[in-house]
Design a protein around this motif. Structure first.
Motif, PDB file in Angstrom:
ATOM      1  N   LEU A   1       0.813  -1.215   0.000  1.00 33.28           N
ATOM      2  CA  LEU A   1       0.000   0.000   0.000  1.00 33.28           C
ATOM      3  C   LEU A   1       0.851   1.272   0.000  1.00 33.28           C
ATOM      4  O   LEU A   1       0.491   2.276  -0.623  1.00 33.28           O
ATOM      5  CB  LEU A   1      -0.910  -0.011   1.244  1.00 33.28           C
ATOM      6  N   TRP A   2       1.968   1.233   0.692  1.00 33.07           N
ATOM      7  CA  TRP A   2       2.758   2.434   0.976  1.00 33.07           C
ATOM      8  C   TRP A   2       3.061   3.304  -0.242  1.00 33.07           C
ATOM      9  O   TRP A   2       2.872   4.529  -0.190  1.00 33.07           O
ATOM     10  CB  TRP A   2       4.037   2.064   1.725  1.00 33.07           C
ATOM     11  N   PRO A   3       3.533   2.771  -1.353  1.00 33.33           N
ATOM     12  CA  PRO A   3       3.859   3.664  -2.483  1.00 33.33           C
ATOM     13  C   PRO A   3       2.673   4.510  -2.956  1.00 33.33           C
ATOM     14  O   PRO A   3       2.864   5.631  -3.419  1.00 33.33           O
ATOM     15  CB  PRO A   3       4.318   2.699  -3.590  1.00 33.33           C
ATOM     16  N   SER A   4       1.467   3.994  -2.813  1.00 34.02           N
ATOM     17  CA  SER A   4       0.294   4.746  -3.282  1.00 34.02           C
ATOM     18  C   SER A   4      -0.122   5.859  -2.319  1.00 34.02           C
ATOM     19  O   SER A   4      -0.863   6.756  -2.702  1.00 34.02           O
ATOM     20  CB  SER A   4      -0.882   3.801  -3.526  1.00 34.02           C
ATOM     21  N   ILE A   5       0.342   5.811  -1.076  1.00 28.85           N
ATOM     22  CA  ILE A   5      -0.054   6.845  -0.108  1.00 28.85           C
ATOM     23  C   ILE A   5       1.118   7.704   0.354  1.00 28.85           C
ATOM     24  O   ILE A   5       0.906   8.727   0.999  1.00 28.85           O
ATOM     25  CB  ILE A   5      -0.767   6.232   1.130  1.00 28.85           C
ATOM     26  N   ARG A   6       2.319   7.332   0.011  1.00 24.71           N
ATOM     27  CA  ARG A   6       3.518   8.017   0.508  1.00 24.71           C
ATOM     28  C   ARG A   6       3.482   9.516   0.256  1.00 24.71           C
ATOM     29  O   ARG A   6       3.891  10.312   1.089  1.00 24.71           O
ATOM     30  CB  ARG A   6       4.768   7.425  -0.129  1.00 24.71           C
ATOM     31  N   GLY A   7       2.997   9.929  -0.883  1.00 24.02           N
ATOM     32  CA  GLY A   7       2.980  11.341  -1.248  1.00 24.02           C
ATOM     33  C   GLY A   7       2.133  12.212  -0.333  1.00 24.02           C
ATOM     34  O   GLY A   7       2.285  13.425  -0.322  1.00 24.02           O
ATOM     35  N   GLY A   8       1.263  11.608   0.460  1.00 24.42           N
ATOM     36  CA  GLY A   8       0.424  12.365   1.378  1.00 24.42           C
ATOM     37  C   GLY A   8       1.074  12.644   2.719  1.00 24.42           C
ATOM     38  O   GLY A   8       0.441  13.219   3.604  1.00 24.42           O
ATOM     39  N   PHE A   9       2.328  12.245   2.864  1.00 26.16           N
ATOM     40  CA  PHE A   9       3.038  12.424   4.129  1.00 26.16           C
ATOM     41  C   PHE A   9       4.227  13.352   3.931  1.00 26.16           C
ATOM     42  O   PHE A   9       4.757  13.462   2.822  1.00 26.16           O
ATOM     43  CB  PHE A   9       3.523  11.063   4.660  1.00 26.16           C
ATOM     44  N   SER A  10       4.662  13.980   5.002  1.00 23.83           N
ATOM     45  CA  SER A  10       5.853  14.821   4.907  1.00 23.83           C
ATOM     46  C   SER A  10       7.055  13.936   4.596  1.00 23.83           C
ATOM     47  O   SER A  10       7.092  12.765   4.985  1.00 23.83           O
ATOM     48  CB  SER A  10       6.078  15.590   6.214  1.00 23.83           C
TER      49      SER A  10
END
Length: 155
Positions: free
Chosen positions: A130-139
């Motif tokens: 999952l991480w690569p798809s949501i990483r951009g939403g984090f600092s």
């Protein structure tokens, strides 16, 4: 006014300024302690809510158990995958908030214990997938911290 009176007045004024600074420092210290206590209370309440939700929602508990057992997105129905996505995304953001509060000095190192690197939720293959798809939403600083902690870039 004679010189002796003037010197005495300066000493009294200086003592007043020093006393005021000591008092302000004490008040700031008290305010910081109260802020830390409130942040800790908020964390405890949030995790109590999460734990209660998992304990009382058997569907969610089952999904998390399957995820911890190593199942990937393809092993879940689309609805189940969305549920897990929402849970993990929310938990990751919660940890980012705690991370930021630690970085800003609201929380101190001893106030929070991040999940260990072998955590079965954040280190699960599903979370790594999952991480690569949501990483951009984090600092960026948190993303790097989280990736290093749970090996989220080794998939």
């Amino acid at each position: 006014m004679n010189k002796k009176s003037f010197v005495w007045t300066e000493w009294v004024a200086a003592a007043g300024v020093i006393a005021s600074l000591i008092f302000v420092g004490y008040e700031i210290r008290q305010s910081n302690a109260l802020g830390r206590q409130q942040a800790q209370q908020s964390m405890a309440e949030a995790w109590s809510t999460v734990n209660l939700a998992v304990a009382t929602d058997h569907v969610l508990a089952d999904l998390l158990a399957r995820m911890q057992a190593g199942e990937l997105k393809a092993d879940f129905t689309p609805g189940e995958a969305v549920s897990l996505y929402q849970v993990l995304h929310g938990l990751d953001h919660t940890w980012e908030m705690y991370y930021k509060q630690t970085q800003m000095g609201v929380l101190e190192e001893g106030d929070i214990s991040f999940p260990p690197p072998n955590n079965q939720v954040f280190g699960a293959p599903f979370h790594r997938e999952l991480w690569p798809s949501i990483r951009g939403g984090f600092s960026e600083d948190f993303a790097v911290f989280w990736e290093q902690r749970f090996g989220l870039t080794d998939h």
